[in-house]
Design an enzyme around this catalytic site. Structure first.
Site, PDB file in Angstrom:
ATOM      1  N   LYS A   6       0.865  -1.190   0.000  1.00 41.33           N
ATOM      2  CA  LYS A   6       0.000   0.000   0.000  1.00 41.33           C
ATOM      3  C   LYS A   6       0.889   1.223   0.000  1.00 41.33           C
ATOM      4  O   LYS A   6       2.010   1.199   0.520  1.00 41.33           O
ATOM      5  CB  LYS A   6      -0.884   0.019   1.258  1.00 41.33           C
ATOM      6  CG  LYS A   6      -2.137   0.836   1.088  1.00 41.33           C
ATOM      7  CD  LYS A   6      -3.227   0.029   0.412  1.00 41.33           C
ATOM      8  CE  LYS A   6      -4.523   0.786   0.292  1.00 41.33           C
ATOM      9  NZ  LYS A   6      -5.623  -0.094  -0.107  1.00 41.33           N
TER      10      LYS A   6
HETATM   11  P1  NAD Z   1     -13.478   7.849  -2.110  1.00 42.79           P
HETATM   12  O1  NAD Z   1     -12.496   8.912  -1.860  1.00 42.79           O
HETATM   13  O2  NAD Z   1     -13.999   7.640  -3.488  1.00 42.79           O
HETATM   14  O3  NAD Z   1     -14.753   8.028  -1.138  1.00 42.79           O
HETATM   15  C1  NAD Z   1     -14.660   8.213   0.246  1.00 42.79           C
HETATM   16  C2  NAD Z   1     -16.009   8.747   0.714  1.00 42.79           C
HETATM   17  O4  NAD Z   1     -16.036   8.776   2.141  1.00 42.79           O
HETATM   18  C3  NAD Z   1     -16.317  10.177   0.251  1.00 42.79           C
HETATM   19  O5  NAD Z   1     -17.663  10.254  -0.136  1.00 42.79           O
HETATM   20  C4  NAD Z   1     -16.091  11.006   1.526  1.00 42.79           C
HETATM   21  O6  NAD Z   1     -16.862  12.196   1.550  1.00 42.79           O
HETATM   22  C5  NAD Z   1     -16.586  10.013   2.559  1.00 42.79           C
HETATM   23  N1  NAD Z   1     -16.149  10.311   3.927  1.00 42.79           N
HETATM   24  C6  NAD Z   1     -14.936  10.667   4.385  1.00 42.79           C
HETATM   25  N2  NAD Z   1     -14.980  10.852   5.715  1.00 42.79           N
HETATM   26  C7  NAD Z   1     -16.255  10.587   6.093  1.00 42.79           C
HETATM   27  C8  NAD Z   1     -16.943  10.588   7.335  1.00 42.79           C
HETATM   28  N3  NAD Z   1     -16.321  10.914   8.475  1.00 42.79           N
HETATM   29  N4  NAD Z   1     -18.259  10.257   7.347  1.00 42.79           N
HETATM   30  C9  NAD Z   1     -18.907   9.932   6.216  1.00 42.79           C
HETATM   31  N5  NAD Z   1     -18.314   9.919   5.018  1.00 42.79           N
HETATM   32  C10 NAD Z   1     -17.001  10.234   4.964  1.00 42.79           C
HETATM   33  O7  NAD Z   1     -12.811   6.502  -1.562  1.00 42.79           O
HETATM   34  P2  NAD Z   1     -13.182   4.998  -1.938  1.00 42.79           P
HETATM   35  O8  NAD Z   1     -12.249   4.563  -3.022  1.00 42.79           O
HETATM   36  O9  NAD Z   1     -14.651   4.863  -2.081  1.00 42.79           O
HETATM   37  O10 NAD Z   1     -12.684   4.261  -0.604  1.00 42.79           O
HETATM   38  C11 NAD Z   1     -13.509   4.208   0.565  1.00 42.79           C
HETATM   39  C12 NAD Z   1     -13.028   3.047   1.427  1.00 42.79           C
HETATM   40  O11 NAD Z   1     -13.076   1.844   0.654  1.00 42.79           O
HETATM   41  C13 NAD Z   1     -11.575   3.179   1.915  1.00 42.79           C
HETATM   42  O12 NAD Z   1     -11.467   2.557   3.179  1.00 42.79           O
HETATM   43  C14 NAD Z   1     -10.805   2.360   0.893  1.00 42.79           C
HETATM   44  O13 NAD Z   1      -9.578   1.884   1.399  1.00 42.79           O
HETATM   45  C15 NAD Z   1     -11.808   1.238   0.659  1.00 42.79           C
HETATM   46  N6  NAD Z   1     -11.574   0.522  -0.594  1.00 42.79           N
HETATM   47  C16 NAD Z   1     -11.693   1.141  -1.808  1.00 42.79           C
HETATM   48  C17 NAD Z   1     -11.458   0.394  -2.966  1.00 42.79           C
HETATM   49  C18 NAD Z   1     -11.623   0.994  -4.325  1.00 42.79           C
HETATM   50  O14 NAD Z   1     -11.467   0.232  -5.308  1.00 42.79           O
HETATM   51  N7  NAD Z   1     -11.961   2.244  -4.465  1.00 42.79           N
HETATM   52  C19 NAD Z   1     -11.115  -0.965  -2.875  1.00 42.79           C
HETATM   53  C20 NAD Z   1     -11.016  -1.559  -1.629  1.00 42.79           C
HETATM   54  C21 NAD Z   1     -11.246  -0.800  -0.487  1.00 42.79           C
END
Ligand code: NAD
Length: 418
Positions: free
Chosen positions: A106
């Site tokens: 990561k």
């Molecule tokens: P992103 O940046 O697209 O979205 C994150 C979202 O969370 C945004 O809408 C933001 O406003 C919201 N957010 C942040 N703080 C917040 C809070 N305190 N309360 C409510 N909402 C809040 O990110 P993503 O890619 O969707 O990733 C989100 C999670 O999923 C992370 O933990 C990431 O590691 C995990 N993840 C993502 C992927 C991927 O392919 N995108 C894959 C595996 C895991």
């Protein structure tokens, strides 16, 4: 969000919790609890006004016993060395749960991308890719998107690597745009595996997901796609949130319209399809059947967990529950379907992208989605079988028992060098 809990300590505690159910010597487990190496670097980048700004950046390579290191790159002001180490460890066990031939890695840069122009972000990304160059490559370490990064950043990393190496190597990074050797279905893959896990979870309890009410915390890539696909199964998504707060409608929200509102205004706030706006903590403790935390780690701590009223939790985010919250929910009989399975769709389709890049042959979206469904449902069945057969305390422990066993076996088979 509780930030006092160190996610690296949470990861180590999760491994310890599962290790007691495995016949593995303590010295072997110790090796599986720490990264093999961590790059810490400072990027000096020229800003649009000619000034130089320095950015702290990391890449952790946790374990490579089952294949190349694999994992996303996060741009966030809260990135720390320990957070990156934890996220790289979760990748090891996630890849092992779904049985794809990768280790875990990561990376992250400490910055808020909203503060920088597109050309500044390009220079920051290329500077980071230049630092990563000796460590990455299709057979070494394969980055991908994570919070606040996407296809554009991956295209820049691919181009930087290929230019410096004087080659073409699209499998150096995944999550690229389809026109730059990305895969069909990659953008939706994480949300799709969250939906598949939720669908299987309801089936496991002999319940119909079409009758369920759902709350989704975080409306980015993972959360918004998961919400739409769960909505498509007939469930009522009654509340969704982003960092600005939550929107609610007892009759169910139009998940696509909510996404369109967020894209056009930058926030869910003011969405006209909502009947009420709520605080984030109110949303997490709403009376719903299914709660999907899809924001960041440590969203629910032990105190908040006492008030969670959903009886099924599907973790879209990585590490959204603190270890205390996990204990409280286990004690309260709330079924938590863990991140290492539920959000593994992202890395699984990244693996399909890498396979396509190596074959120089593109799959159809249907083929990607069908294969993803098979991987997630097989992993779900292995996890629930292990949970029942070994009489384990919760599903996360079951997922880790499956994963640690696979990683430890590969490590033992490799032996110790030199
Ligand atoms: P992103 O940046 O697209 O979205 C994150 C979202 O969370 C945004 O809408 C933001 O406003 C919201 N957010 C942040 N703080 C917040 C809070 N305190 N309360 C409510 N909402 C809040 O990110 P993503 O890619 O969707 O990733 C989100 C999670 O999923 C992370 O933990 C990431 O590691 C995990 N993840 C993502 C992927 C991927 O392919 N995108 C894959 C595996 C895991």
């Amino acid at each position: 969000m509780t930030n006092e809990v160190n996610p690296f300590e949470s990861l180590q505690e999760q491994i310890d919790d599962a290790a007691v159910f495995l016949d593995i010597a303590p010295d072997r487990i110790e090796r599986l609890k720490r990264p093999e190496r961590v790059l810490e670097t400072n990027l000096s980048v020229e800003m649009d006004d000619g000034s130089i700004e320095v950015f702290e950046a990391f890449r952790s390579q946790f374990n490579g016993d089952r294949g190349p290191y694999k994992g996303g790159i996060r741009y966030h002001p809260g990135v720390t060395r320990d957070e990156v180490k934890a996220l790289s460890g979760w990748m090891v066990y996630k890849c092992a749960v779904v049985d794809i031939p990768y280790g875990g890695g990561k990376g992250g840069i400490v910055l808020d991308p909203r503060d920088y122009s597109a050309s500044e972000l390009e220079r920051i990304t290329r500077s980071y890719a230049t630092e990563l160059r000796p460590l990455i490559g299709p057979d070494r370490d394969i980055p991908a998107p994570d919070v606040n990064t996407g296809q554009q950043e991956m295209n820049w990393i691919k181009d930087t690597y290929e230019t410096l190496e004087r080659t073409t190597a699209p499998g150096t990074v995944t999550g690229k745009s389809p026109t730059s050797s990305g895969s069909a279905g990659r953008v939706e893959a994480t949300g799709r595996s969250v939906m598949l896990t939720a669908r299987e979870a309801f089936e496991y309890f002999d319940r119909d997901i079409a009758d369920a009410t759902v709350a989704v915390q975080g409306y980015g890539n993972a959360g918004s796609v998961a919400a739409r696909l769960i909505d498509d199964l007939g469930a009522d998504v009654v509340a969704v949130s982003d960092s600005g707060g939550a929107v609610y409608n007892a009759d169910g929200l139009d998940t696509e319209a909510a996404k369109a509102h967020k894209v056009s205004t930058g926030s869910l706030s003011g969405f006209e399809g909502a009947s009420e706006e709520l605080r984030n903590d109110e949303m997490l403790t709403m009376d719903v059947d299914l709660l999907v935390p899809a924001a960041l780690e440590n969203a629910i701590d032990g105190t908040l967990a006492r008030d969670v009223r959903a009886d099924i939790v599907v973790e879209a985010a990585n590490g959204p529950l603190t270890p205390d919250a996990d204990d409280v929910l286990t004690e309260r009989d709330v079924a938590v379907f863990p991140d290492v399975l539920a959000n593994a769709g992202g890395v699984t389709v990244s693996y399909f992208e890498w396979v396509q890049n190596r074959q120089r042959f593109a799959w159809t979206e249907q083929r990607v989605n069908d294969r993803l469904e098979r991987v997630i449902t097989d992993a779900f069945d292995t996890m629930t079988d292990t949970y029942e057969r070994r009489d384990l305390p919760n599903l996360r422990t079951a997922a880790y028992v499956v994963a640690i066993d696979r990683v430890a076996t590969a490590a033992d088979e490799a032996g110790v060098f030199p």
